[in-house]
Design a protein around this motif. Structure first.
Motif, PDB file in Angstrom:
ATOM      1  N   GLY A 115       0.903  -1.171  -0.025  1.00  0.00           N
ATOM      2  CA  GLY A 115       0.098  -0.045  -0.033  1.00  0.00           C
ATOM      3  C   GLY A 115       0.968   1.145   0.101  1.00  0.00           C
ATOM      4  N   LEU A 116       2.096   1.140  -0.570  1.00  0.00           N
ATOM      5  CA  LEU A 116       3.013   2.587  -0.231  1.00  0.00           C
ATOM      6  C   LEU A 116       3.023   2.915  -1.814  1.00  0.00           C
ATOM      7  CD1 LEU A 116       5.914   0.790   1.619  1.00  0.00           C
ATOM      8  CD2 LEU A 116       4.053   2.378   2.283  1.00  0.00           C
ATOM      9  N   GLY A 117       3.569   4.114  -1.951  1.00  0.00           N
ATOM     10  CA  GLY A 117       3.588   4.793  -3.134  1.00  0.00           C
ATOM     11  C   GLY A 117       4.965   5.535  -3.125  1.00  0.00           C
ATOM     12  N   GLY A 170       7.230   5.189 -17.309  1.00  0.00           N
ATOM     13  CA  GLY A 170       7.127   4.133 -17.838  1.00  0.00           C
ATOM     14  C   GLY A 170       7.504   2.780 -16.773  1.00  0.00           C
ATOM     15  N   LEU A 171       7.970   3.033 -15.642  1.00  0.00           N
ATOM     16  CA  LEU A 171       8.154   2.287 -14.851  1.00  0.00           C
ATOM     17  C   LEU A 171       7.119   1.402 -14.153  1.00  0.00           C
ATOM     18  CD1 LEU A 171      10.929   0.806 -13.496  1.00  0.00           C
ATOM     19  CD2 LEU A 171      10.706   2.379 -11.680  1.00  0.00           C
ATOM     20  N   ASP A 172       5.870   2.273 -13.969  1.00  0.00           N
ATOM     21  CA  ASP A 172       4.774   1.696 -13.445  1.00  0.00           C
ATOM     22  C   ASP A 172       3.704   1.960 -14.538  1.00  0.00           C
ATOM     23  OD1 ASP A 172       2.955   0.802 -11.909  1.00  0.00           O
ATOM     24  OD2 ASP A 172       2.604   2.811 -10.572  1.00  0.00           O
ATOM     25  N   ASN A 173       3.242   0.599 -15.022  1.00  0.00           N
ATOM     26  CA  ASN A 173       2.432   0.326 -16.159  1.00  0.00           C
ATOM     27  C   ASN A 173       0.887   0.578 -15.834  1.00  0.00           C
ATOM     28  OD1 ASN A 173       4.574   0.100 -17.947  1.00  0.00           O
ATOM     29  ND2 ASN A 173       4.691  -1.908 -17.747  1.00  0.00           N
ATOM     30  N   ASP A 174       0.668   0.498 -14.470  1.00  0.00           N
ATOM     31  CA  ASP A 174      -0.837   0.513 -14.030  1.00  0.00           C
ATOM     32  C   ASP A 174      -1.423   1.822 -13.796  1.00  0.00           C
ATOM     33  OD1 ASP A 174      -3.278  -0.174 -13.257  1.00  0.00           O
ATOM     34  OD2 ASP A 174      -2.570  -1.284 -11.536  1.00  0.00           O
ATOM     35  N   VAL A 175      -1.856   2.224 -15.092  1.00  0.00           N
ATOM     36  CA  VAL A 175      -2.541   3.394 -15.140  1.00  0.00           C
ATOM     37  C   VAL A 175      -3.581   4.184 -14.192  1.00  0.00           C
ATOM     38  CG1 VAL A 175      -3.363   5.387 -16.629  1.00  0.00           C
ATOM     39  CG2 VAL A 175      -1.850   3.845 -17.365  1.00  0.00           C
ATOM     40  N   CYS A 176      -4.314   2.926 -13.799  1.00  0.00           N
ATOM     41  CA  CYS A 176      -5.449   3.163 -13.046  1.00  0.00           C
ATOM     42  C   CYS A 176      -5.240   3.079 -11.452  1.00  0.00           C
ATOM     43  CB  CYS A 176      -6.497   2.111 -12.999  1.00  0.00           C
ATOM     44  SG  CYS A 176      -7.565   2.009 -14.700  1.00  0.00           S
ATOM     45  N   ASP A 177      -4.100   2.582 -10.989  1.00  0.00           N
ATOM     46  CA  ASP A 177      -3.654   2.534  -9.760  1.00  0.00           C
ATOM     47  C   ASP A 177      -1.927   2.809  -9.753  1.00  0.00           C
ATOM     48  OD1 ASP A 177      -3.600   2.398  -6.988  1.00  0.00           O
ATOM     49  OD2 ASP A 177      -3.515   0.100  -6.848  1.00  0.00           O
ATOM     50  N   PRO A 178      -1.463   3.967 -10.001  1.00  0.00           N
ATOM     51  CA  PRO A 178      -0.106   4.216 -10.071  1.00  0.00           C
ATOM     52  C   PRO A 178       0.214   4.174  -8.355  1.00  0.00           C
ATOM     53  CG  PRO A 178      -1.034   6.191 -10.241  1.00  0.00           C
ATOM     54  CD  PRO A 178      -2.213   5.066 -10.174  1.00  0.00           C
ATOM     55  N   VAL A 179       1.613   3.396  -8.593  1.00  0.00           N
ATOM     56  CA  VAL A 179       2.469   3.371  -7.061  1.00  0.00           C
ATOM     57  C   VAL A 179       3.716   4.630  -7.382  1.00  0.00           C
ATOM     58  CG1 VAL A 179       4.077   2.173  -5.920  1.00  0.00           C
ATOM     59  CG2 VAL A 179       1.993   1.054  -7.007  1.00  0.00           C
TER      60      VAL A 179
END
Length: 96
Positions: free
Chosen positions: A5-7, A16-25
């Motif tokens: 649950g960290l960001g 480009g390191l985090d590909n989850d657009v809806c829930d970015p870390v």
């Protein structure tokens, strides 16, 4: 990081390191190019992001002035206590 649950707030080097657009870390700013100018809202978002990253960068810059950190060879739990103490001392010095 996602499972815990960290960001993180990051600069544009982490795009480009985090590909989850809806829930970015990893939250990065918006990138402008010669053909793609940023909208006013994107500029505001970049400004807010930079404001959140600046105190952390300044804190690390102050901690680097303490030469003991270059030769730190202790338990990570003790290192955390040492870093907290050094940060308190640095803040006292900066505010003086």
């Amino acid at each position: 990081m996602r499972a815990a649950g960290l960001g993180a707030l990051a600069d544009l080097g982490f795009r480009g390191l985090d590909n989850d657009v809806c829930d970015p870390v990893i939250v990065t700013g918006f990138h402008a190019s010669r053909t793609h100018k940023l909208a006013a809202g994107q500029k505001d978002a970049n400004r807010v992001l930079a404001g959140g990253r600046a105190p952390v960068g300044h804190g690390f810059a102050h901690l680097k002035n303490w030469r003991i950190l270059a030769k730190l060879r202790i338990d990570p739990a003790r290192a955390t206590q040492l870093l907290r103490a050094l940060l308190v001392l640095t803040n006292l010095e900066v505010n003086r």
